[in-house]
Design a protein around this motif. Structure first.
Motif, PDB file in Angstrom:
ATOM      1  N   THR A  80       6.459  12.181 107.403  1.00 38.17           N
ATOM      2  CA  THR A  80       7.342  12.697 105.733  1.00 38.17           C
ATOM      3  C   THR A  80       8.134  12.671 106.981  1.00 38.17           C
ATOM      4  O   THR A  80       9.360  13.095 105.984  1.00 38.17           O
ATOM      5  CB  THR A  80       6.901  13.992 105.228  1.00 38.17           C
ATOM      6  N   VAL A  81       8.420  12.816 107.834  1.00 44.13           N
ATOM      7  CA  VAL A  81      10.682  12.226 108.173  1.00 44.13           C
ATOM      8  C   VAL A  81      10.692  11.432 107.700  1.00 44.13           C
ATOM      9  O   VAL A  81      10.692  10.091 107.139  1.00 44.13           O
ATOM     10  CB  VAL A  81      10.096  12.334 109.507  1.00 44.13           C
ATOM     11  N   PRO A  82      12.037  12.123 106.637  1.00 44.85           N
ATOM     12  CA  PRO A  82      12.928  11.057 105.601  1.00 44.85           C
ATOM     13  C   PRO A  82      13.092   9.776 106.341  1.00 44.85           C
ATOM     14  O   PRO A  82      13.823  10.051 107.730  1.00 44.85           O
ATOM     15  CB  PRO A  82      13.691  12.004 104.798  1.00 44.85           C
ATOM     16  N   ASN A  87      26.644  17.846 107.397  1.00 42.41           N
ATOM     17  CA  ASN A  87      26.682  18.062 109.290  1.00 42.41           C
ATOM     18  C   ASN A  87      25.756  17.455 109.972  1.00 42.41           C
ATOM     19  O   ASN A  87      24.784  17.075 110.289  1.00 42.41           O
ATOM     20  CB  ASN A  87      26.135  19.710 109.630  1.00 42.41           C
ATOM     21  N   SER A  99      28.933  24.242  92.247  1.00 43.14           N
ATOM     22  CA  SER A  99      28.077  23.422  90.661  1.00 43.14           C
ATOM     23  C   SER A  99      27.401  22.055  91.107  1.00 43.14           C
ATOM     24  O   SER A  99      26.765  21.677  90.485  1.00 43.14           O
ATOM     25  CB  SER A  99      28.838  23.941  89.460  1.00 43.14           C
ATOM     26  N   ARG A 114      26.918  21.358  94.220  1.00 47.73           N
ATOM     27  CA  ARG A 114      26.685  20.759  95.433  1.00 47.73           C
ATOM     28  C   ARG A 114      25.393  19.778  95.332  1.00 47.73           C
ATOM     29  O   ARG A 114      24.839  19.480  96.121  1.00 47.73           O
ATOM     30  CB  ARG A 114      25.838  22.293  96.162  1.00 47.73           C
ATOM     31  N   ASN A 115      25.096  19.209  94.192  1.00 44.66           N
ATOM     32  CA  ASN A 115      23.341  18.411  94.388  1.00 44.66           C
ATOM     33  C   ASN A 115      24.365  17.228  94.539  1.00 44.66           C
ATOM     34  O   ASN A 115      23.462  16.780  95.531  1.00 44.66           O
ATOM     35  CB  ASN A 115      23.207  18.401  92.986  1.00 44.66           C
ATOM     36  N   THR A 164      22.177  13.999 100.880  1.00 47.87           N
ATOM     37  CA  THR A 164      22.165  15.032 100.383  1.00 47.87           C
ATOM     38  C   THR A 164      20.624  15.616 100.517  1.00 47.87           C
ATOM     39  O   THR A 164      20.325  17.063 101.637  1.00 47.87           O
ATOM     40  CB  THR A 164      22.355  16.184  98.871  1.00 47.87           C
ATOM     41  N   GLU A 165      19.625  15.109 100.282  1.00 48.42           N
ATOM     42  CA  GLU A 165      17.478  14.902 100.659  1.00 48.42           C
ATOM     43  C   GLU A 165      17.469  14.902 101.793  1.00 48.42           C
ATOM     44  O   GLU A 165      17.219  15.593 102.313  1.00 48.42           O
ATOM     45  CB  GLU A 165      16.488  14.408  99.048  1.00 48.42           C
ATOM     46  N   GLN A 166      17.780  13.615 102.041  1.00 46.84           N
ATOM     47  CA  GLN A 166      17.521  13.174 103.693  1.00 46.84           C
ATOM     48  C   GLN A 166      17.803  13.841 104.346  1.00 46.84           C
ATOM     49  O   GLN A 166      17.306  13.752 105.561  1.00 46.84           O
ATOM     50  CB  GLN A 166      17.908  11.727 103.477  1.00 46.84           C
ATOM     51  N   VAL A 167      19.325  14.309 104.658  1.00 43.27           N
ATOM     52  CA  VAL A 167      19.614  14.984 106.081  1.00 43.27           C
ATOM     53  C   VAL A 167      20.018  15.603 105.600  1.00 43.27           C
ATOM     54  O   VAL A 167      20.817  16.888 106.180  1.00 43.27           O
ATOM     55  CB  VAL A 167      20.549  13.832 105.993  1.00 43.27           C
ATOM     56  N   GLY A 168      20.313  16.563 104.272  1.00 49.33           N
ATOM     57  CA  GLY A 168      20.840  18.121 104.050  1.00 49.33           C
ATOM     58  C   GLY A 168      22.098  18.317 104.261  1.00 49.33           C
ATOM     59  O   GLY A 168      22.644  18.976 104.895  1.00 49.33           O
ATOM     60  N   TRP A 180      26.445  17.491 102.868  1.00 47.78           N
ATOM     61  CA  TRP A 180      26.809  18.372 101.873  1.00 47.78           C
ATOM     62  C   TRP A 180      28.350  17.686 101.459  1.00 47.78           C
ATOM     63  O   TRP A 180      28.885  18.439 100.627  1.00 47.78           O
ATOM     64  CB  TRP A 180      26.862  19.851 102.249  1.00 47.78           C
ATOM     65  N   MET A 232      28.056  27.962  87.737  1.00 49.36           N
ATOM     66  CA  MET A 232      26.848  28.516  87.952  1.00 49.36           C
ATOM     67  C   MET A 232      26.329  28.358  89.623  1.00 49.36           C
ATOM     68  O   MET A 232      27.400  27.218  90.081  1.00 49.36           O
ATOM     69  CB  MET A 232      25.813  27.402  87.535  1.00 49.36           C
ATOM     70  N   GLN A 235      24.576  26.389  92.911  1.00 45.21           N
ATOM     71  CA  GLN A 235      23.515  25.320  93.401  1.00 45.21           C
ATOM     72  C   GLN A 235      22.751  26.187  94.269  1.00 45.21           C
ATOM     73  O   GLN A 235      22.782  27.458  94.529  1.00 45.21           O
ATOM     74  CB  GLN A 235      24.548  24.645  93.632  1.00 45.21           C
ATOM     75  N   ALA A 257      17.670  19.383  95.998  1.00 43.66           N
ATOM     76  CA  ALA A 257      16.500  18.869  96.659  1.00 43.66           C
ATOM     77  C   ALA A 257      16.935  18.729  97.818  1.00 43.66           C
ATOM     78  O   ALA A 257      17.977  18.388  97.772  1.00 43.66           O
ATOM     79  CB  ALA A 257      15.999  17.241  95.909  1.00 43.66           C
ATOM     80  N   LEU A 258      15.610  19.196  98.648  1.00 42.57           N
ATOM     81  CA  LEU A 258      15.844  18.680 100.161  1.00 42.57           C
ATOM     82  C   LEU A 258      14.569  18.218 100.101  1.00 42.57           C
ATOM     83  O   LEU A 258      13.352  18.728 100.026  1.00 42.57           O
ATOM     84  CB  LEU A 258      16.092  20.230 100.783  1.00 42.57           C
ATOM     85  N   HIS A 283      11.733  18.975 106.171  1.00 40.71           N
ATOM     86  CA  HIS A 283      12.472  18.214 107.511  1.00 40.71           C
ATOM     87  C   HIS A 283      13.749  18.677 107.504  1.00 40.71           C
ATOM     88  O   HIS A 283      14.134  18.997 108.046  1.00 40.71           O
ATOM     89  CB  HIS A 283      12.492  17.032 107.454  1.00 40.71           C
ATOM     90  N   ASN A 284      13.888  19.403 105.770  1.00 39.35           N
ATOM     91  CA  ASN A 284      15.019  20.489 105.597  1.00 39.35           C
ATOM     92  C   ASN A 284      15.645  21.566 105.483  1.00 39.35           C
ATOM     93  O   ASN A 284      16.662  21.747 105.354  1.00 39.35           O
ATOM     94  CB  ASN A 284      16.547  19.446 105.601  1.00 39.35           C
TER      95      ASN A 284
END
Lengths: 391, 242, 271
Positions: free
Chosen positions: A23-25, A56, A340, A342-343, A371-375, A377, C55, C57, C153-154, C157-158
């Motif tokens: 599950t590691v992206p 980061n 708002s 950050r998505n 954003t999802e894969q590696v967080g 931002w 708002m 997030q 969504a994350l 692993h994060n």
């Protein structure tokens, strides 16, 4: 059952480990940084690499063929990756020369100058913790690409004890002479808050082994180069900016390596750009001005069209600007304005102008996933370079 | 036979064993006699490699120490060596899974003989019953030698009688047994050999029956002879009230 | 070999009696933190909607960063630290001296050493994976509790806040890092075991020697790690070389610890 706990534990562990690593992206590099050309001829972008950073997570270098994301390399390679893409390329071809700079334990603040015949570098080499000694030992190195021989010479400078910081900010090579710009910060012992910045030009001759040092500028304000890069390509002029605390305005300076001189430019709100063929340009509002070889006289002024195909929020005072091959590249890294959003990481806009006419050649946008894969931002592009031709 | 050859043991500066030499032959029950702290437990620990010797050698059937020894010699120490949370049958299973010499049938027999309940947790047992469990675990091994350290210490008289009965039964037949104890009168008629020690040395080693026949003396008589310069020590030993 | 596995099963059983309650406790606290954060956020959301304030997030980072959560995560590692000492000292101290029985088993005494050590390995994997499973569960609950437009969504692993030690060290994403980190911990465990055996063999002198040995393990590792920053090395050391040297050091120290422990268990340890 005899070995119940052991068996269950082992089975759970094996399955669990498998699930964990599966599950590691998988980083989809194309999604990580993706360039969409919205208008114009996309082939114009073929020769360039767009280098930036995903926060980061990792730096990246995007060309039309490929994207290099050091954090996504095989583990051992990733450990050895250096931030600047050009350094990564150079150390493949010239490991003996570059490795000492990139990995040396007592190498500090290095710059490399690269051209067809030579690679030259300058750095501080230190062996103690006394400040004045750290910045006094300079090493110049030159690699002759044809003979593959490396010359290395040490030079010691006389420094006062009131130095507390120095870095090498510019380099220009004209073998056997190499010019180096050093930004030195000095403190006034009696008043520790008071500091002076000195921009010095050091000229070293590999043949005569002679060094000369001239202070070009002394100012109570900071001085910084407009373009930060570890690898220079022998532009004969280099732009700096500073903040004049007396007039409370940004000031620009131009260092001319051929003349060993520095010029202060008084125009307010002006952005200086040095082209890849060492010509000076400036942008004020939406006008692009070209200067002659002396950098004093204006040659032409062109209005840059703001008529974009897709909505763009360009502000030349804030954008990243590069002039390469007679084209002006403008990058707008959008910052997040409120939480708002950050998505999603906001995209970077790219506009390429023809400097002769001010017309738009290419309009594009870099979108970022991650954003999802590696967080991630945020992301930005801060460098455009000619794709290095493989030697 | 178990041989102790010139065994020395030093704790810091204190010399506890100063050249111990004796043997434990197979098929005989020997008893090691000495006051508290003279080093009897240390000797037993040495034989089982539960403590290192400072100098000297210990051979079991001519072999130096190796893990297989524990299928040849069984030790029942004067310490709690069972896990309190275990049930008796769990302790028995534990022994069975490691010792090839574990005799399950005999263990079950001893359970019956001692009237112990398999499913009892060891921590719920009385002191006497714990001693019985220890004996059971030690003696249900088909080993050649059995070492016992103070098997009677702190045990009530009825349990003691049961334990003595075990010694006289087939359980210790043909084995080389070494017992340390203060209860001389309990074992006087069970043991074949006596080894007297004091101040780190073996003072006398003799065959009990022989001495009784030739000199007409009991173990305690010999002890008086041997220890008489230290007659105050004899008062550490229990005598018959007569 | 079979006897070793039997001993391993035995030691694992003893450890699980501590580990499972600790994991359960940790999970309970994590769920408390989760529901606490969700209710707080939904309340805040309601308030913001009513007063038209923009708002904020929300993402898993808000759950994992909040007060109680890191505490919960620390429970299990703390147990490991405690048990790494307890697993040996329990055999000598207290009301029963089971060490007699262990030392008198007809097996190579290193089986005792390794059965205890591998128990930690297996226990560690179990703890690691149950925590990962917990993240997944919390994740799903969370996703369904917060409205999607306010939710970032994350990937699982994060989920720990970035930069934090927890994500980087306890939940690495590559097998290299995983082996390295858990290898480092395992070698440290073996060094600790060796130190304990030194103390059990030589008392005060042994304790001092053991502590020095244990600390020396870390000093050695960090020295290698810092080779890059020590001035004036006459050679070029790449970060990948350092990584490989660290790996070699870890393996070497495992071997050395095992050898020393073997000698101690065979010749010097006392009941």
């Amino acid at each position: 059952m005899r070995y119940l706990k052991l068996s269950i534990s082992l089975i759970l562990s094996v399955i669990g480990l498998a699930v964990y690593f599966v599950t590691v992206p998988q980083i989809d590099e194309d999604e990580l940084v993706h360039l969409t050309v919205q208008a114009g001829n996309e082939e114009i972008l073929d020769d360039y690499s767009f280098n930036g950073y995903i926060y980061n997570y990792s730096s990246f270098s995007l060309t039309n063929e490929d994207i290099l994301v050091p954090a996504n390399l095989p583990y051992l390679e990733m450990l050895d990756a250096r931030e600047e893409m050009e350094i990564m390329m150079l150390k493949e071809t010239y490991p003996d020369f570059v490795n000492k700079l990139a990995y040396g334990t007592n190498t500090y603040s290095y710059l490399i100058s690269a051209d067809e015949e030579y690679l030259t570098s300058a750095h501080f080499e230190y062996q103690s913790n006394v400040f004045s000694e750290i910045y006094s030992k300079l090493q110049f190195r030159a690699l002759n690409k044809e003979t593959n021989k490396i010359e290395e010479d040490f030079v010691t400078r006389e420094l006062g004890s009131n130095i507390f910081y120095a870095s090498i900010v510019g380099i220009n090579e004209n073998y056997p002479v190499v010019d180096v710009l050093i930004d030195t910060r000095l403190s006034n012992h009696s008043n520790e808050n008071f500091e002076v910045s000195e921009l010095s030009l050091i000229s070293y001759n590999f043949e005569t082994k002679n060094m000369t040092e001239t202070v070009l500028l002394k100012t109570p304000d900071y001085i910084e180069p407009v373009v930060y890069t570890a690898v220079h390509h022998n532009e004969s002029i280099q732009a700096f900016r500073s903040f004049d605390s007396e007039t409370s305005e940004e000031v620009s300076y131009l260092v001319d390596y051929d003349k060993d001189a520095i010029i202060k430019r008084e125009a307010a709100g002006e952005r200086l750009i040095v082209s890849d063929d060492s010509r000076l340009y400036s942008i004020v509002d939406t006008t692009l001005v070209e200067y002659d070889k002396t950098s004093q006289e204006k040659v032409s002024a062109v209005d840059l069209t703001m008529d974009f195909k897709e909505n763009k929020n360009m502000d030349f005072a804030m954008n990243e600007l590069f002039i390469l091959d007679g084209k002006l590249f403008v990058l707008n890294n959008n910052e997040i304005e409120d939480d708002s959003e950050r998505n999603q990481i906001r995209p970077t806009d790219l506009v390429v102008y023809a400097i002769s006419t001010g017309e738009i050649l290419v309009e594009g946008q870099f979108t970022y996933g991650g954003t999802e894969q590696v967080g991630a931002w945020a992301a930005s592009i801060d460098q455009i370079k000619q794709s290095p031709t493989k030697d | 036979m178990i041989e102790l050859i010139d065994v020395h043991k030093k704790y810091g500066r204190k010399k506890v064993l100063d050249g111990i030499n004796f043997t434990v032959p197979k098929g005989e029950i020997s008893t090691l006699i000495g006051v508290n702290g003279v080093g009897k437990t240390t000797i037993l620990n040495h034989i089982m490699n539960l403590q290192p010797v400072t100098k000297g050698e210990i051979l079991i059937d001519g072999e130096k120490h190796h893990p297989g020894i524990y299928d040849k010699v069984s030790f029942i120490p004067d310490a709690a060596i069972t896990l309190p949370e275990m049930r008796i049958r769990e302790a028995m299973d534990f022994m069975g899974s490691f010792y090839e010499t574990w005799n399950k049938k005999r263990a079950e027999e001893m359970l019956g003989f001692f009237r112990l309940n398999k499913d009892d947790k060891i921590k719920t047992l009385s002191k006497g019953n714990v001693a019985k469990v220890n004996l059971l675990l030690g003696l249900a091994l088909d080993v050649d030698y059995v070492l016992m350290d103070e098997p009677f210490s702190g045990i009530d008289i009825f349990t003691r009688e049961q334990i003595s009965e075990v010694f006289t039964s087939y359980l210790v037949e043909n084995k080389g047994v070494l017992i340390t104890t203060h209860e001389i009168n309990e074992i006087e008629f069970i043991v074949d050999r006596a080894i007297l020690m004091d101040e780190g040395k073996i003072l006398r080693e003799f065959n009990v029956e022989e001495i009784r026949e030739t000199e007409g003396k009991s173990i305690i008589d010999i002890m008086r002879d041997v220890y008489s310069p230290y007659s105050d020590r004899i008062s550490n030993y229990e005598f018959d009230k007569q | 070999m079979i006897k070793f596995i039997r001993l391993l099963e035995f030691e694992l059983g003893r450890f699980l009696r501590f580990l499972i309650p600790a994991i359960v406790l940790s999970a309970v606290i994590q769920f408390i933190a989760l529901f606490d954060t969700i209710t707080n956020y939904n309340a805040y959301l309601k308030e913001s909607l009513e007063s038209n304030v923009p708002m904020q997030q929300f993402s898993m980072h808000d759950v994992t960063g909040s007060g109680l959560f890191p505490v919960a995560i620390l429970i299990v590692p703390l147990l490991f630290v405690f048990y790494s000492l307890f697993t040996w000292y329990r055999e000598w101290l207290g009301k029963n001296t089971f060490i007699y029985r262990l030392l008198m088993l007809p097996i190579n005494r290193m089986s005792i050493f390794f059965s205890k050590a591998i128990t930690f390995l297996i226990g560690g994997l179990l703890a690691f994976l149950t925590q990962f499973g917990l993240y997944a569960i919390i994740f799903v609950i969370f996703e369904n509790a917060i409205q999607p437009e306010y939710f970032t969504a994350l990937n699982i692993h994060n989920v720990q806040p970035p930069y934090e030690m927890i994500q980087l060290t306890l939940f690495p994403t590559t097998s290299f890092e995983f082996l390295h980190i858990y290898g480092f911990a395992f070698a440290a465990l073996l060094a600790l075991f060796t130190a304990i055996l030194m103390e059990r063999s030589f008392s005060v002198k042994g304790a001092i020697g053991g502590i020095i040995y244990f600390i020396a393990y870390f000093v050695g590792y960090f020295y290698i790690s810092a080779l890059n920053s020590i001035d004036s090395m006459p050679w070029i050391i790449k970060p990948s070389h350092i990584f490989l040297m660290q790996g070699a050091y870890i393996l070497l120290m495992m071997v050395i610890s095992a050898l020393i422990s073997h000698l101690l268990l065979k010749n010097k340890v006392r009941v």
